[in-house]
Design an enzyme around this catalytic site. Structure first.
Site, PDB file in Angstrom:
ATOM      1  N   PRO A 124     -49.098  42.766 -51.250  1.00 49.57           N
ATOM      2  CA  PRO A 124     -49.392  43.499 -50.022  1.00 49.57           C
ATOM      3  C   PRO A 124     -50.427  42.770 -49.178  1.00 49.57           C
ATOM      4  O   PRO A 124     -51.347  42.165 -49.693  1.00 49.57           O
ATOM      5  CB  PRO A 124     -49.968  44.822 -50.508  1.00 49.57           C
ATOM      6  N   GLU A 125     -50.247  42.840 -47.894  1.00 50.70           N
ATOM      7  CA  GLU A 125     -51.214  42.309 -46.950  1.00 50.70           C
ATOM      8  C   GLU A 125     -51.948  43.521 -46.365  1.00 50.70           C
ATOM      9  O   GLU A 125     -51.501  44.649 -46.509  1.00 50.70           O
ATOM     10  CB  GLU A 125     -50.482  41.552 -45.833  1.00 50.70           C
ATOM     11  N   LYS A 173     -57.585  45.572 -48.682  1.00 54.44           N
ATOM     12  CA  LYS A 173     -56.346  45.915 -49.381  1.00 54.44           C
ATOM     13  C   LYS A 173     -56.569  47.051 -50.384  1.00 54.44           C
ATOM     14  O   LYS A 173     -55.746  47.285 -51.260  1.00 54.44           O
ATOM     15  CB  LYS A 173     -55.785  44.664 -50.062  1.00 54.44           C
ATOM     16  N   ASN A 180     -50.885  36.349 -49.090  1.00 55.10           N
ATOM     17  CA  ASN A 180     -50.322  35.003 -49.083  1.00 55.10           C
ATOM     18  C   ASN A 180     -49.446  34.699 -47.863  1.00 55.10           C
ATOM     19  O   ASN A 180     -49.367  33.563 -47.432  1.00 55.10           O
ATOM     20  CB  ASN A 180     -49.537  34.761 -50.379  1.00 55.10           C
ATOM     21  N   ARG A 232     -51.078  30.625 -56.139  1.00 55.90           N
ATOM     22  CA  ARG A 232     -50.148  31.162 -55.151  1.00 55.90           C
ATOM     23  C   ARG A 232     -49.162  30.069 -54.802  1.00 55.90           C
ATOM     24  O   ARG A 232     -49.381  28.905 -55.100  1.00 55.90           O
ATOM     25  CB  ARG A 232     -50.869  31.567 -53.870  1.00 55.90           C
TER      26      ARG A 232
END
Ligand SMILES: [Zn+2]
Length: 288
Positions: free
Chosen positions: A2-3, A51, A165, A250
């Protein structure tokens, strides 16, 4: 992953359902809080912080949750079937007369005193979608460790809160530098921070983390998720590689033509199709 904009929307959905309502059921399926008796309390509000989600209850309690990689909060009307995953993945259930919020696969479910919220979220940098957004402070924090790779520094929620990411990769593209570029080498860090805010704000009410302005499927990103496909700007094949050390590693994506700076060696034999002839096309190999 999630962003910040996804978390913002999740908080808005939860707030709409829960704020001002009495909890008729409250079930936290984590060992530390399995016996917490929250039914009968009123929900004051649900607020995003970076977040993190903070569900504030009367009596000075806050339910702190975080979605991390694949957690979700779903909202169901009375009688609606719960469809977010198998029952064993449910970590939290908050029910009111209007409906039920069900938290699936939440890696963080923590009940704390509202006064103690700083313990959970006090480490966060300025929140890109928060009322206290402070771009100068975000820039200051980013530049505090000038040798750090840019994507890593953007993902560090202590610098600024809300970037995942997708945005980390896309912001590197928009800045014209690779994800491995030292943050201190970044031209115009204030521009990049302003752009981060613009992007999250533009996507705050819609899904997709759109960075190109093009909402069509397959056109929403410059490089993220486009490994092996042509860069939408120059046609060069977008490359991908791991970045960082487990468990914080990532996947990075970059265009070796549009983005300057250090990058891992490209595996031999991988063709760079579609490179448009132009100044710098040969003179800017990946790795520089
Ligand atoms: Zn390109």
């Amino acid at each position: 992953m999630p962003e910040g904009d996804s978390v913002y929307r999740a908080a808005a959905r939860l707030h709409e359902l829960l704020a001002g309502q009495l909890l008729t059921t409250a079930d936290l399926r984590v060992p530390a809080h399995a016996t917490a008796a929250l039914a009968g309390r009123r929900v004051l509000e649900v607020a995003p912080r970076g977040k993190h989600l903070l569900t504030r209850l009367e009596g000075g309690l806050t339910l702190h949750t975080h979605l991390r990689m694949d957690g979700r909060w779903e909202v169901y009307r009375p009688g609606e079937r719960w469809a977010g995953g198998p029952a064993w993945q449910i970590r939290a259930v908050l029910g009111t007369e209007r409906g039920t919020a069900v938290g699936y696969r939440l890696p963080v479910v923590e009940l704390l005193r509202t006064a103690d919220e700083p313990r959970a979220v006090g480490h966060l940098g300025p929140d890109l979608l928060g009322p206290d957004w402070d771009p100068a402070e975000a820039v200051r924090r980013l530049l505090a460790h000038p040798g750090r790779p840019l994507a890593e520094a953007l993902l560090d929620q202590r610098n600024l809160a809300g970037i995942g990411n997708v945005y980390a990769n896309e912001l590197c593209f928009l800045a014209g530098v690779t994800p491995w570029t030292a943050v201190g080498e970044l031209p115009g860090p204030d521009r990049l921070v302003a752009r981060a805010r613009q992007l999250l704000d533009a996507n705050r009410l819609r899904p997709g983390h759109i960075t190109t302005g093009d909402t069509r499927r397959g056109h929403q990103h410059w490089v993220y998720g486009r490994a092996g496909r042509p860069c939408p700007r120059c046609g060069t094949t977008v490359l991908t590689a791991g970045q960082g050390e487990p468990p914080r590693d990532r996947v990075a994506y970059w265009c070796p033509y549009c983005q300057r700076g250090p990058a891992p060696e490209v595996p031999a034999g991988r063709p760079l199709r579609g490179v448009r002839p132009g100044p710098g096309a040969e003179g800017r190999p990946p790795g520089r």
